[in-house]
Design a protein around this motif. Structure first.
Motif, PDB file in Angstrom:
ATOM      1  N   LEU A 635       0.844  -1.190   0.000  1.00 48.45           N
ATOM      2  CA  LEU A 635       0.000   0.000   0.000  1.00 48.45           C
ATOM      3  C   LEU A 635       0.876   1.235   0.000  1.00 48.45           C
ATOM      4  O   LEU A 635       1.908   1.267   0.671  1.00 48.45           O
ATOM      5  N   VAL A 636       0.438   2.246  -0.731  1.00 45.29           N
ATOM      6  CA  VAL A 636       1.161   3.510  -0.804  1.00 45.29           C
ATOM      7  C   VAL A 636       0.177   4.639  -0.522  1.00 45.29           C
ATOM      8  O   VAL A 636      -0.884   4.706  -1.153  1.00 45.29           O
ATOM      9  N   ASN A 637       0.538   5.501   0.398  1.00 49.57           N
ATOM     10  CA  ASN A 637      -0.296   6.667   0.709  1.00 49.57           C
ATOM     11  C   ASN A 637       0.361   7.914   0.130  1.00 49.57           C
ATOM     12  O   ASN A 637       1.365   8.398   0.647  1.00 49.57           O
ATOM     13  N   LEU A 638      -0.211   8.445  -0.936  1.00 54.07           N
ATOM     14  CA  LEU A 638       0.314   9.648  -1.558  1.00 54.07           C
ATOM     15  C   LEU A 638      -0.529  10.875  -1.233  1.00 54.07           C
ATOM     16  O   LEU A 638      -0.346  11.932  -1.833  1.00 54.07           O
ATOM     17  N   VAL A 645      -5.766   2.626   7.981  1.00 50.23           N
ATOM     18  CA  VAL A 645      -6.143   1.475   7.169  1.00 50.23           C
ATOM     19  C   VAL A 645      -6.586   0.343   8.082  1.00 50.23           C
ATOM     20  O   VAL A 645      -5.940   0.062   9.101  1.00 50.23           O
ATOM     21  N   THR A 646      -7.697  -0.309   7.727  1.00 47.03           N
ATOM     22  CA  THR A 646      -8.217  -1.450   8.476  1.00 47.03           C
ATOM     23  C   THR A 646      -8.270  -2.663   7.563  1.00 47.03           C
ATOM     24  O   THR A 646      -8.730  -2.570   6.416  1.00 47.03           O
ATOM     25  N   PHE A 647      -7.818  -3.814   8.074  1.00 42.02           N
ATOM     26  CA  PHE A 647      -7.834  -5.076   7.346  1.00 42.02           C
ATOM     27  C   PHE A 647      -8.750  -6.050   8.084  1.00 42.02           C
ATOM     28  O   PHE A 647      -8.661  -6.180   9.307  1.00 42.02           O
ATOM     29  N   GLU A 648      -9.609  -6.753   7.335  1.00 44.39           N
ATOM     30  CA  GLU A 648     -10.447  -7.801   7.926  1.00 44.39           C
ATOM     31  C   GLU A 648     -10.342  -9.033   7.054  1.00 44.39           C
ATOM     32  O   GLU A 648     -10.608  -8.977   5.847  1.00 44.39           O
ATOM     33  N   ARG A 660      -7.208  -6.044  11.713  1.00 42.39           N
ATOM     34  CA  ARG A 660      -5.957  -5.402  12.081  1.00 42.39           C
ATOM     35  C   ARG A 660      -6.001  -3.964  11.560  1.00 42.39           C
ATOM     36  O   ARG A 660      -6.719  -3.652  10.620  1.00 42.39           O
ATOM     37  N   ALA A 661      -5.220  -3.110  12.175  1.00 37.99           N
ATOM     38  CA  ALA A 661      -5.201  -1.700  11.780  1.00 37.99           C
ATOM     39  C   ALA A 661      -3.769  -1.234  11.597  1.00 37.99           C
ATOM     40  O   ALA A 661      -2.838  -1.740  12.244  1.00 37.99           O
ATOM     41  N   ALA A 662      -3.590  -0.281  10.725  1.00 41.18           N
ATOM     42  CA  ALA A 662      -2.280   0.323  10.491  1.00 41.18           C
ATOM     43  C   ALA A 662      -2.485   1.774  10.089  1.00 41.18           C
ATOM     44  O   ALA A 662      -3.531   2.141   9.548  1.00 41.18           O
ATOM     45  N   SER A 694      -9.030   5.547   5.343  1.00 37.15           N
ATOM     46  CA  SER A 694      -9.637   6.863   5.524  1.00 37.15           C
ATOM     47  C   SER A 694      -9.385   7.776   4.333  1.00 37.15           C
ATOM     48  O   SER A 694     -10.105   8.756   4.136  1.00 37.15           O
ATOM     49  N   SER A 695      -8.381   7.498   3.544  1.00 37.16           N
ATOM     50  CA  SER A 695      -8.139   8.209   2.291  1.00 37.16           C
ATOM     51  C   SER A 695      -7.624   7.199   1.278  1.00 37.16           C
ATOM     52  O   SER A 695      -7.173   6.112   1.635  1.00 37.16           O
TER      53      SER A 695
END
Length: 721
Positions: A635-638, A645-648, A660-662, A694-695
């Motif tokens: 994942l890249v946040n630009l 970020v949430t993973f299920e 999990r969250a990051a 969230s974005s």
């Protein structure tokens, strides 16, 4: 976040480094500039301003846009996917199709769009008015939880009044279902008043209730024309009833089926009789075509209605001879059906009393509607057949300027002046045009719109170096020149003048069992030369000094010719380094990144190429993790701010295995195995992982075995309209 030497439990060190070498291979693309990827003409007004739809590549990826191009060359993006909308907390998500917008002569644009909330939890439909002189966009009608609608038609006049037709969702009383209630609204920008004119189920003039209603025309005075069909569903074939709403007056019945025709023995037939495109002129007169019965030798005609006190006036009847010319409005019903059918002509009303239709010009006024020709000395029926069996009237302006050509791409576009009956071949193929890149010649032409000066908005097709292209152009008849509006590959309206590709991961250097190199191939798919600058950065955004195809530095400049490319590769001889690459270019550019892993003897062990990724705030990843197989996610946040970020994870039975969250800081990335790292307690999984952010984040997925790699797609979550 996994380090450059993270190892999934149970794997050998060499296997772990092999994946890490590959885990550095996740890439994404990011555009800071804006270029057109596609253009499609809609309309040209009398100011020479063009409205068109475009695909635009920029920092949001590929999005749709509505764009205005004024005669002086100024380009304005009215609305663009993923951009903020005038509705607070919402951005544009989907722009509607071409027939759901209208441009007036003040350069104002009426359009519809689907908006999505910033958290992507809700969507709303909206009808909006862009006012060019103010540079603002005004929401006219928006949907909500209790007001869902579809847009059926939009008409904007030169007084900034709008005729809007929508279908509003209504719950069924007996069972869970949805029915649609058609409504017609009038909007006045000067007063911001939105008035309901007609809707299904309301009492209608002449008795009974409206069924399916549709706004058909709106003159500059604010008089509206409304059509109705008594059958549910899509209107096919015509409107058995026409209603008129004069400004400040209630709705009145104008035309109905089975209505007698004064001066004849005929009546309007009861089945979908009002064919063609009924119109209302600036005096409030309604002109329409209709089938009829009871008139020997005629199947229909062109008629006018002014008021209930004035008899319905036939303007022209099928097979009627006027001025030595027979005006036919009929033909065979079909190839296997020789009986004649009424074929209503298209026509256009003007303030000068001119009607144009079906390859025939009818000159003269009808203002008093007490006769055919009130402002000419003699009948002026004139039949134009420029290319027998091939010429069609493609469009006609308010002053009788018509564009002629065959139905589809054509070799010649003609402008016909209906008053002088002169036809001029304005544009032909095979002649080099300065507005076409590299001096190519048009191979085909497709007209979209013509204004009152005879300026034609058209798509021009041309070839360059064996490739086919198309662009949007205007032929300016007064100056006899072609003006280029937009061509794919050119810069689109943007505050940033450079296009930017970002490869979110690169790897280069020697590790224990071999080495890794990164190859970049950048290419232009347009007939425009491009300059490009390539820069390498560490994960902390520090410039990295690299050796690229024998040249050392922190940035590298290249000139890429039209339809050309450049291929460069890192040396792979120093210690392993990783980071990301930024490519800035002066025009449209794309590329790919290939990673080559070799053993200690220089023998190639594997290679992988990954296409540029797309950004999303919610998506699903297919996962396989068992034996020697695992799935990695990058994942890249630009975005300019951090992304939560949430993973299920879900197994194949649909059971949730946990979340999990990051947090990804602005400009950072993560690259980890889904099983064993993002979910450290899960080592075997056949299922999926649902990711929300969230974005918008850019994403790439790779599945790895002991000896192979496969690039996997992600599935973006799409919300219903």
């Amino acid at each position: 976040m996994a380090s450059a030497h993270s190892v999934v439990p149970g794997r050998s060190l060499s296997a772990g480094i092999f994946f890490v070498s590959i885990s550095l291979l996740f890439l994404s693309s990011h555009l800071a500039g804006s270029v057109f990827s596609s253009v499609r003409g809609i309309e040209i007004n009398n100011q020479g301003t063009v409205a068109f739809t475009a695909g635009i590549m920029d920092q949001r990826g590929l999005t749709d846009a509505y764009v205005l191009a004024t005669r002086d060359g100024e380009l304005t993006t009215v609305a663009q996917g993923e951009a903020p909308s005038p509705l607070s907390g919402y951005r544009y998500a989907v722009l509607a199709s071409n027939y759901k917008l209208d441009l007036n002569n003040s350069n104002n644009l009426l359009f519809s769009a689907i908006l999505v909330a910033e958290d992507s939890t809700t969507e709303r439909r909206a009808i909006l008015l862009y006012r060019h002189d103010q540079g603002t966009t005004l929401p006219i009608l928006t949907s909500g939880p209790d007001f869902l609608f579809r847009v059926n038609g939009l008409i904007l006049n030169d007084s900034d009044q709008a005729l809007i037709t929508v279908s509003v969702a209504q719950a069924c009383p007996a069972e869970p279902c949805t029915i649609w209630e058609e409504r017609v609204y009038l909007f006045d920008a000067q007063t911001s008043a939105l008035t309901l004119v007609a809707k299904r189920g309301d009492e209608r003039p002449g008795g009974g209730q409206y069924v399916v209603v549709q706004g058909l025309d709106l003159n500059d005075r604010g008089d509206a024309l409304i059509g109705e069909t008594p059958k549910l569903g899509v209107v096919i074939g015509g409107y058995p009833r026409l209603y008129r709403k004069l400004r400040g007056e209630p709705v009145e019945l104008a035309i109905a089926e089975e209505q007698p025709l004064p001066g004849t023995t005929g009546v309007l037939t009861p089945a979908t009789s009002l064919d063609g495109y009924p119109q209302i002129d600036d005096s409030g007169a309604v002109v329409f075509t209709a089938k009829m019965e009871g008139v020997p030798g005629s199947l229909g005609g062109l008629f006018a209605f002014r008021s209930s006190a004035t008899p319905l006036t036939p303007l022209a009847l099928d097979n009627q001879e006027v001025g030595g010319v027979t005006f036919s409005m009929s033909g065979n019903c079909g190839f296997f059906d020789p009986k004649p059918c009424f074929l209503p002509p298209e026509f256009k009303l003007t303030g000068e009393g001119f009607i144009f239709g079906g390859g025939l010009a009818i000159g003269g006024g009808y203002d008093s509607l007490d006769g055919w020709y009130t402002d000419v000395d003699q009948p002026a029926w004139v039949q134009f057949v420029l290319h027998p069996q091939k010429t069609w009237v493609l469009m006609v302006s308010e002053t009788g300027k018509a564009v002629l050509g065959v139905d589809g791409p054509v070799s010649v576009l003609h402008v016909l002046d209906a008053f002088t009956t002169q036809s001029t071949a304005m544009l032909t193929t095979g002649i080099p045009i300065a507005a076409v890149p590299n001096g190519s010649a048009f191979t085909d032409l497709r007209a979209h719109s013509v204004n009152d000066s005879g300026d034609i908005l058209f798509t021009g097709y041309y070839r360059y170096q064996g490739h086919s292209y198309d662009g949007l152009f205007v032929f300016e008849s007064s100056e006899n020149v072609v003006r280029r509006i937009a061509v794919p590959g050119e810069l689109a309206p943007s505050g940033v003048t450079l296009m930017r590709l970002v490869f979110s991961q690169f790897a280069d250097g020697v590790f224990q069992d071999g080495s890794i190199r990164t190859q970049l191939q950048l290419f232009s798919s347009t007939p425009f030369a491009t300059t490009a600058t390539v820069r390498f950065f560490s994960s902390e955004s520090d410039p990295l000094r690299m050796t690229l195809s024998g040249q050392s530095g922190t940035s590298f400049d290249y000139s890429i010719p039209a339809n050309g490319s450049v291929l460069v590769e890192t040396a792979g001889t120093a210690g392993v380094r990783a980071g990301y690459v930024v490519v800035e270019s002066s025009g449209q550019l794309t590329g790919t990144e290939v990673f080559t892993v070799t053993d200690q003897n220089g023998t190639r062990r594997t290679e992988v190429g990954v296409l540029p990724s797309t950004a999303a705030i919610e998506f699903v990843v297919a996962v396989e993790a068992q034996n020697d197989v695992n799935t990695g996610l990058a994942l890249v946040n630009l975005a300019p701010s951090a992304a939560d970020v949430t993973f299920e994870a879900f197994d194949s039975e649909g059971n949730s295995l946990g979340t999990r969250a990051a947090t990804l800081a602005a400009g950072t990335h993560m690259a980890q195995y889904l099983a064993g790292e993002i979910f450290p307690e899960i080592h075997t999984l056949i299922g999926k992982v649902h990711v929300t952010s969230s974005s918008a984040v850019y994403k790439t997925v790779l599945r790895q075995t002991q000896s192979t790699l496969t690039s996997f797609p992600t599935i973006d979550v799409v919300y219903p309209y």
